[in-house]
Scaffold this active site. Structure first.
Site, PDB file in Angstrom:
ATOM      1  N   GLN A 146       0.819  -1.200   0.000  1.00  0.00           N
ATOM      2  CA  GLN A 146       0.000   0.000   0.000  1.00  0.00           C
ATOM      3  C   GLN A 146       0.856   1.255   0.000  1.00  0.00           C
ATOM      4  OE1 GLN A 146      -3.206  -0.658   2.721  1.00  0.00           O
ATOM      5  NE2 GLN A 146      -3.963   1.410   2.454  1.00  0.00           N
ATOM      6  N   SER A 165       4.207  -6.382   2.678  1.00  0.00           N
ATOM      7  CA  SER A 165       2.908  -6.291   3.354  1.00  0.00           C
ATOM      8  C   SER A 165       1.810  -6.856   2.452  1.00  0.00           C
ATOM      9  CB  SER A 165       2.638  -4.842   3.771  1.00  0.00           C
ATOM     10  OG  SER A 165       1.487  -4.769   4.573  1.00  0.00           O
ATOM     11  N   LEU A 166       0.906  -6.012   1.977  1.00  0.00           N
ATOM     12  CA  LEU A 166      -0.146  -6.481   1.068  1.00  0.00           C
ATOM     13  C   LEU A 166       0.439  -7.296  -0.095  1.00  0.00           C
ATOM     14  CD1 LEU A 166      -3.024  -6.241  -0.380  1.00  0.00           C
ATOM     15  CD2 LEU A 166      -1.843  -4.489  -1.695  1.00  0.00           C
ATOM     16  N   ARG A 205      -9.375  -7.812   4.317  1.00  0.00           N
ATOM     17  CA  ARG A 205      -8.222  -7.370   5.117  1.00  0.00           C
ATOM     18  C   ARG A 205      -8.202  -5.841   5.200  1.00  0.00           C
ATOM     19  NH1 ARG A 205      -2.702  -5.959   3.760  1.00  0.00           N
ATOM     20  NH2 ARG A 205      -1.135  -6.758   5.233  1.00  0.00           N
ATOM     21  N   HIS A 252       0.788  -2.838  11.037  1.00  0.00           N
ATOM     22  CA  HIS A 252       1.921  -3.629  11.541  1.00  0.00           C
ATOM     23  C   HIS A 252       2.311  -3.226  12.968  1.00  0.00           C
ATOM     24  CE1 HIS A 252       2.250  -5.556   7.697  1.00  0.00           C
ATOM     25  NE2 HIS A 252       2.225  -4.371   7.120  1.00  0.00           N
ATOM     26  N   GLN A 258       1.276 -11.421  10.073  1.00  0.00           N
ATOM     27  CA  GLN A 258       1.821 -10.238   9.405  1.00  0.00           C
ATOM     28  C   GLN A 258       1.085  -8.942   9.769  1.00  0.00           C
ATOM     29  OE1 GLN A 258       0.461  -8.832   5.907  1.00  0.00           O
ATOM     30  NE2 GLN A 258       2.138  -9.533   4.617  1.00  0.00           N
TER      31      GLN A 258
END
Length: 312
Positions: free
Chosen positions: A11, A91-92, A116, A201, A250
């Site tokens: 992102q 991440s994503l 998510r 996170h 995560q």
């Protein structure tokens, strides 16, 4: 022969117009993007191509939009016969890496990242949490600052360990502001508040993690066609159960991106291809390893052509 890794951005890399040229020039990619609209039952492609940027930036839109744009880049690479030995996503982007390796289906991946995004959006009331990038400090210094503030009752932690001297912190607004001050006292080169909708996170994302666990539970994860490196430990993994566990963890765990690049280098990777919009990850690879690696982009037909020409 050196090995090749595909890297998928997270992102922040989204922008109106992404994957549009692919869509207009390539029927297979057009079908792939149209399918995302059908699966999600709303015109995601319109947001991807034309914005408005504020709508596209919303976590619940940005996540499926990025996954779709990254799958478009992947399809274009595949058509050129370019294959990966490893994959990793920031991440994503880890969801695209799993989809690329055949661990989850495109349809399931889209549905999961849409959820998510929603769960992450809902986890913390707007304005309660934030993130900041700290430039020019050692990892140990940033972690010490975070633990000092956290032990006094605030919530702040290192969220993205991106490259030497580039670390993103995440937590509640006051704690992050304190950490910014302390980082400046430690002579950080720059401290930049990030425009994000939440403290990603960090342990403030626990409500999102719980919901995501339930949403992912029934979804089948298969053996990957090639190893995928997980954000939570920067290690290659081929066990479907572990890969599933890692994407759940995560949400609240730091993204060990610098460690991921170092691990790929140890595994013999000398060619990195960033598949998706922007060139943030390519820049991070160069910060980790200046010499002896090739970094390519695959974000539109032109960059894919260039990458293919360089590799043949």
């Amino acid at each position: 022969m050196g090995k090749t890794a595909f890297l998928f951005p997270g992102q922040g890399s989204q922008h109106p117009g992404m994957a549009k040229a692919f869509y207009e020039q390539n029927n297979d990619i057009k079908a792939l993007i149209d399918e995302a609209d059908r699966i999600l039952d709303y015109p995601l492609s319109g947001l991807m191509f034309a914005g408005p940027e504020d709508e596209l930036k919303k976590t619940e839109n940005a996540q499926p939009a990025l996954l779709t744009a990254e799958m478009a880049s992947l399809e274009a690479l595949k058509q050129k016969g370019i294959k990966a030995d490893f994959a990793a996503g920031h991440s994503l982007g880890e969801y695209t890496a799993l989809t690329a390796a055949g661990v989850i289906s495109y349809e399931n991946a889209l549905r999961i990242v849409k959820q998510r995004g929603l769960f992450m959006e809902e986890a913390v009331p707007a304005g309660d949490g934030t993130m900041s990038a700290v430039m020019g400090l050692e990892r140990e210094t940033v972690e010490r600052i975070c633990s000092e503030i956290s032990s006094a009752g605030g919530i702040v932690q290192a969220a993205n360990l991106n490259a030497p001297g580039q670390i993103v912190i995440s937590g509640d607004k006051d704690a992050v502001a304190k950490a910014e001050e302390m980082a400046q006292q430690e002579n950080a080169k720059r401290v930049i508040s990030l425009e994000v909708s939440g403290p990603f996170h960090s342990r403030m994302m626990e409500p999102a993690q719980e919901k995501l666990t339930s949403a992912i539970e029934p979804i089948t994860f298969s053996e990957p066609a090639f190893p995928v490196l997980s954000n939570v430990n920067a290690m290659e993994e081929t066990d479907p159960a572990q890969l599933k566990q890692h994407v759940i963890e995560q949400v609240t765990s730091p993204v060990y991106w610098e460690d991921t690049i170092r691990r790929l280098l140890e595994l013999g990777v000398d060619t990195f291809i960033e598949a998706g919009p922007g060139n943030v990850l390519g820049g991070l690879v160069r910060r980790v390893q200046r010499r002896g690696v090739n970094v390519y982009s695959a974000q539109d037909p032109e960059s894919v052509e260039k990458t293919a020409a360089a590799l043949t």
